[in-house]
Each structure stands twice: as structure tokens, then as C-alpha cells.
Design an enzyme around this catalytic site. Structure first.
Site, short mmCIF file in Angstrom:
data_model
loop_
_atom_site.label_atom_id
_atom_site.label_comp_id
_atom_site.label_asym_id
_atom_site.label_seq_id
_atom_site.Cartn_x
_atom_site.Cartn_y
_atom_site.Cartn_z
N LYS A 22 0.83 -1.20 0.00
CA LYS A 22 0.00 0.00 0.00
C LYS A 22 0.87 1.25 0.00
O LYS A 22 0.63 2.19 -0.76
CB LYS A 22 -0.91 0.00 1.22
CG LYS A 22 -1.61 1.33 1.47
CD LYS A 22 -1.98 1.51 2.92
CE LYS A 22 -2.37 2.95 3.17
NZ LYS A 22 -2.67 3.24 4.57
N ASN A 23 1.89 1.27 0.85
CA ASN A 23 2.71 2.48 1.00
C ASN A 23 3.60 2.75 -0.20
O ASN A 23 4.12 3.86 -0.35
CB ASN A 23 3.55 2.38 2.28
CG ASN A 23 2.71 2.52 3.53
OD1 ASN A 23 1.60 3.05 3.50
ND2 ASN A 23 3.22 2.03 4.64
N ARG A 92 -4.09 10.73 4.30
CA ARG A 92 -2.98 11.67 4.43
C ARG A 92 -2.07 11.66 3.20
O ARG A 92 -1.46 12.67 2.88
CB ARG A 92 -2.16 11.33 5.68
CG ARG A 92 -2.84 11.73 6.97
CD ARG A 92 -1.96 11.44 8.17
NE ARG A 92 -2.63 11.83 9.41
CZ ARG A 92 -2.54 13.02 9.96
NH1 ARG A 92 -1.80 13.95 9.40
NH2 ARG A 92 -3.17 13.29 11.09
N CYS A 116 -5.24 8.45 9.35
CA CYS A 116 -5.16 7.94 10.73
C CYS A 116 -4.87 9.06 11.71
O CYS A 116 -4.00 9.89 11.49
CB CYS A 116 -4.05 6.90 10.83
SG CYS A 116 -4.45 5.32 10.07
N ASP A 304 5.14 1.17 11.93
CA ASP A 304 3.93 0.52 11.44
C ASP A 304 3.79 -0.93 11.91
O ASP A 304 2.79 -1.58 11.61
CB ASP A 304 3.86 0.58 9.91
CG ASP A 304 3.35 1.91 9.40
OD1 ASP A 304 2.90 2.73 10.21
OD2 ASP A 304 3.39 2.12 8.17
N ILE A 326 8.73 7.82 16.56
CA ILE A 326 8.33 8.44 15.29
C ILE A 326 7.10 9.32 15.45
O ILE A 326 7.10 10.49 15.06
CB ILE A 326 8.07 7.37 14.21
CG1 ILE A 326 9.28 6.43 14.08
CG2 ILE A 326 7.77 8.04 12.87
CD1 ILE A 326 10.57 7.10 13.68
#
Length: 416
Positions: A22-23, A92, A116, A304, A326
Site C-alpha cells: 500500500k505504501n 494523508r 489515521c 507501522d 516516530i
């Protein structure tokens, strides 16, 4: 609103194919305004955020089709430089259209992004870097409005190795006049995948995967065919699923080389992870033991996977800790894990976990994407029934998760 019902305590055994990342897919698809020819992107996961991205591209003037796991993007006849709030508020990553729109049209009007709710992910790093390339920005009525003549190359040093900022600048600088150097750039594999995609379309990018990236601007980008890398976060999640249930999973299409930090910590806990000809085999050997983890930018332990490994720590022998470096406010899953019987204490940005023998099913509520995955993992290990609400968060980042888990023995069903 959909829910997941899990009857836990069943070991998972069998193969799971890891989906496309996805990223990596999101920035690749959001590069559509840069392209002047038909482009085919394979191994795209069917996720809520992907569908939102394709809707956004259509509004920008870049039509596409999505069949199976293949997206076919047509070049824009007329680009619309405005990304409306109705779409941007849910994701985002949509701020990544700033760079491509400025590079192609000299103008971008993008609503402040959503997604998120896990703390501030400021876009100022993006804006400051783009300003060094000649863009100017104003903030009005919840929209970022950017303008420029042709962007020009610049030497940019990021204050923090921002993933989104690096991706935005890779796209913007690909069509800029002259050479752009990015220092303290993000090294994540997904950033490198975007650079590889842009190069396949005609860009001239070197150094990606390191902290210094050089981009030589070109007049235009064409089209072509590209396959998105596998999802390392999904792979890590299923590694933990094997460990937390005491089964053995064989992960196909697993990006093993990009998971060193996760694999190292799981092995330290007592998880056996072996590369095979067909992928990666994962199983638990004996009792799990507690470990200490600190999230870091790549190649460190990924934020993540923080929520998922916390679920595993809850059933390990002894004490564990996780320090989140983070994002702030990324421990919202803790109170839900406690509802399942976990013993967790938070002090500032560190969670201290004392392992318990077993978790017990209960109704819980997901607060964000990775928190929802953590609750699924905990539910798979828990005795009794776990009902997870707000699983729309899960659908933003995991392709057909309950189906994949059902196929390896999980008692899990979606309630609509």
C-alpha cells in the site's frame, strides 16, 4: 458499519500470499499527473485508500481502470490542479499530489490531509522543500495553495528523513529544471520503489535507498509498465500471526530482505523464520520471551509494526517495552489490548508490557490501521470471542485480511 468476529485459540497453518505494498502503491499512483503516456501498474492491492486515490486522480483529470490487481492509467488531457476536501480528508497520502501538480501545471490547491489520527504528521517539511525549488504557498480556508513558474533544482537538507516529503520532492524534481539533491532523505524501500517507477517512466534518479538522492530534471515523463513491491508491513503482520497462534505460515512473495529489524526482534522472542524456495516459513519454537523495541526510521524497527508486536509481547514470558520515537499518540490500541487481559503501562512515549498466560476475548474498538491489525492478532490468540468494531480502518491497509486468515485456519468472519 462492519465488524470482525474472531473465535481465537486456533493455530494458523498454510500459505499466505503477501499483497502489493500500500505504501508503495499510493505514491506511484499519485504520480499520475506527471505522466504523458498510458501506464500500467501491476500488483496493486485492492484497498480503500487505493480506490480513494484513483477517485482523486480522476478528479485531477487522470482517468484509470482497476481490474484484478492491475491499474491502467491514461494520461491527462487537461489537468485540474485542485484536490478537494471530500477525498483528501480520508487519506494523508493525498498531499503527495502537491509536487506533481506544481511540476506539471505551476499550481496546486490541496485540502489539508486526513487519515489515521496518530499524531501530527506536519506537511511543513514538504512545503519548505518545495519553496526552495521556487514554489510559494498560502493557507486559506483549510486548503494549501501553491504556485510557481517552472520548478528549479535545489540542494535540500531535510530536518528529518520524512517519507512523504522525500516522495513529494522525487516527483516534483523529476520535471524540474536542473539538478536536485536531497540530503537526509528517507531510505524506506517504498521510497526506492517510487524512484524505480519514475526511472522506468523516464526520470533520472540515483542514490535512492540511501540518505542522499540526486534527481536530474527531464522535460517530460512517458509511460510504461511497472509492478509494485510486496508489502513488508503486511508480511510482518502475518509473521506475528504465526507466532501468536503457535502455527506455521509460509509467506509467498515476502520482501524478506527489507524486514531485517522485524525478523531480528521476532527471532529474539523465540520465533523461527527461515527463507525457503517458495518464500519464508514462520513458526514459534517453545515459549516466547519478552524483548525491548524502539521504533526508528528505516532500516530500524518500523513504527507501522509497533502495535502488532505489542500484541505478541502480551503473551510472551517476562517483560517487554516499546519506545515510540516516530509519532506521538500511537498507543491508542493499548486500552483495547488491556480489555483482552493484557498488562500494559505507558510512561511518556514508552509502553511497558508484562506478559500474561492467555488473553480473553472481549468487544474492542479499532482506532487506526495498525491498531486494528494488533487487535486481530490478539483476538486470534485469545480464548473465546473477540468482536472488533470500526474495521474500516483495517480495510485501508490490508487486502482481504479475513479471507487470507480463514484460508489458514482462523475462525474469523465479517459482520455487516
Amino acid at each position: 458499519m462492519d465488524k470482525l468476529l474472531i473465535r481465537g485459540g486456533k493455530p494458523l497453518n498454510g500459505p499466505i500470499r503477501v499483497s502489493g505494498s500500500k505504501n508503495a502503491a499510493l505514491p506511484i499512483l499519485l504520480a499520475a499527473p506527471l505522466l504523458t503516456e498510458k501506464t500500467v501498474v501491476d500488483n496493486v492491492p485492492r484497498l480503500r485508500d487505493i480506490h480513494t486515490t484513483l477517485k482523486l486522480n480522476e478528479i485531477l483529470g487522470c482517468p484509470s481502470t482497476f481490474e484484478g490487481n492491475t491499474v491502467t492509467m491514461e494520461p491527462a488531457a487537461n489537468l485540474n490542479p485542485e484536490a478537494p476536501y471530500d477525498l483528501v480528508r480520508t487519506m494523508r497520502a493525498s498531499v503527495l499530489v502537491l509536487g506533481p501538480l506544481l511540476a506539471r501545471t505551476g499550481r496546486a490547491r490541496v485540502a489539508l490531509p486526513g487519515g489515521c489520527a496518530i499524531g501530527a504528521r506536519p506537511v511543513n517539511l514538504h512545503l519548505t522543500a518545495l519553496e526552495k525549488m521556487g514554489a510559494t504557498f498560502t493557507l486559506e480556508a483549510g486548503y494549501i495553495e501553491g504556485r510557481c513558474d517552472r520548478l528549479t533544482g535545489a540542494h535540500i537538507v531535510f530536518d528529518f528523513p520524512t517519507v512523504g516529503g522525500t516522495e513529494n520532492l522525487l516527483m516534483a524534481a523529476s520535471l524540474a529544471e536542473g539538478t536536485t539533491i536531497l540530503e537526509n532523505a528517507a531510505r524506506e524501500p517504498e521510497v526506492a520503489d517510487l524512484a524505480d517507477f519514475l526511472n522506468a517512466m523516464g526520470a533520472k534518479i540515483t542514490g535512492h535507498g540511501t540518505s542522499v538522492i540526486t534527481i536530474e530534471g527531464v522535460p517530460s515523463l512517458g509511460g510504461g509498465r511497472y509492478s509494485v513491491m510486496p508489502d513488508r508491513i503486511e508480511a510482518a503482520t502475518y509473521m506475528i500471526a504465526a507466532a501468536i497462534t503457535g502455527g506455521e505460515l509460509h509467506l509467498e512473495c515476502c520482501p524478506f530482505m527489507e524486514l531485517d529489524a522485524v525478523v531480528s526482534k521476532l527471532r529474539e522472542m523465540g520465533v523461527v523464520i527461515e527463507a525457503t524456495n517458495a518464500g519464508v516459513a514462520v513458526r514459534r519454537q517453545g515459549q516466547l520471551v519478552g524483548v525491548d523495541v524502539a521504533t526508528q526510521v528505516y532500516p530500524g524497527f518500523p513504527t507501522d509494526v509497533q502495535a502488532q508486536i505489542m500484541a505478541l509481547m502480551c503473551v510472551a514470558v517476562g517483560s517487554s517495552s516499546i519506545r515510540e520515537t516516530i509519532f506521538e499518540n500511537r498507543f491508542m490500541h493499548v486500552q483495547e489490548l488491556v480489555r483482552l487481559g493484557a498488562q500494559i503501562r505507558i510512561s511518556s512515549q514508552t509502553a511497558f508490557i508484562r506478559g500474561v498466560g492467555t488473553l480473553t476475548g472481549a468487544p474492542v474498538m479499532a482506532s487506526d490501521l495498525r491498531a486494528s491489525a494488533s487487535l486481530v492478532l490478539a483476538g486470534l490468540a485469545a480464548k473465546g470471542e473477540t468482536l472488533i468494531q470500526r474495521v474500516y480502518h483495517l480495510d485501508r491497509g490490508y487486502e482481504a485480511m479475513e479471507v487470507k486468515l480463514q484460508n489458514v485456519g482462523a475462525d474469523i468472519e465479517r459482520l455487516t
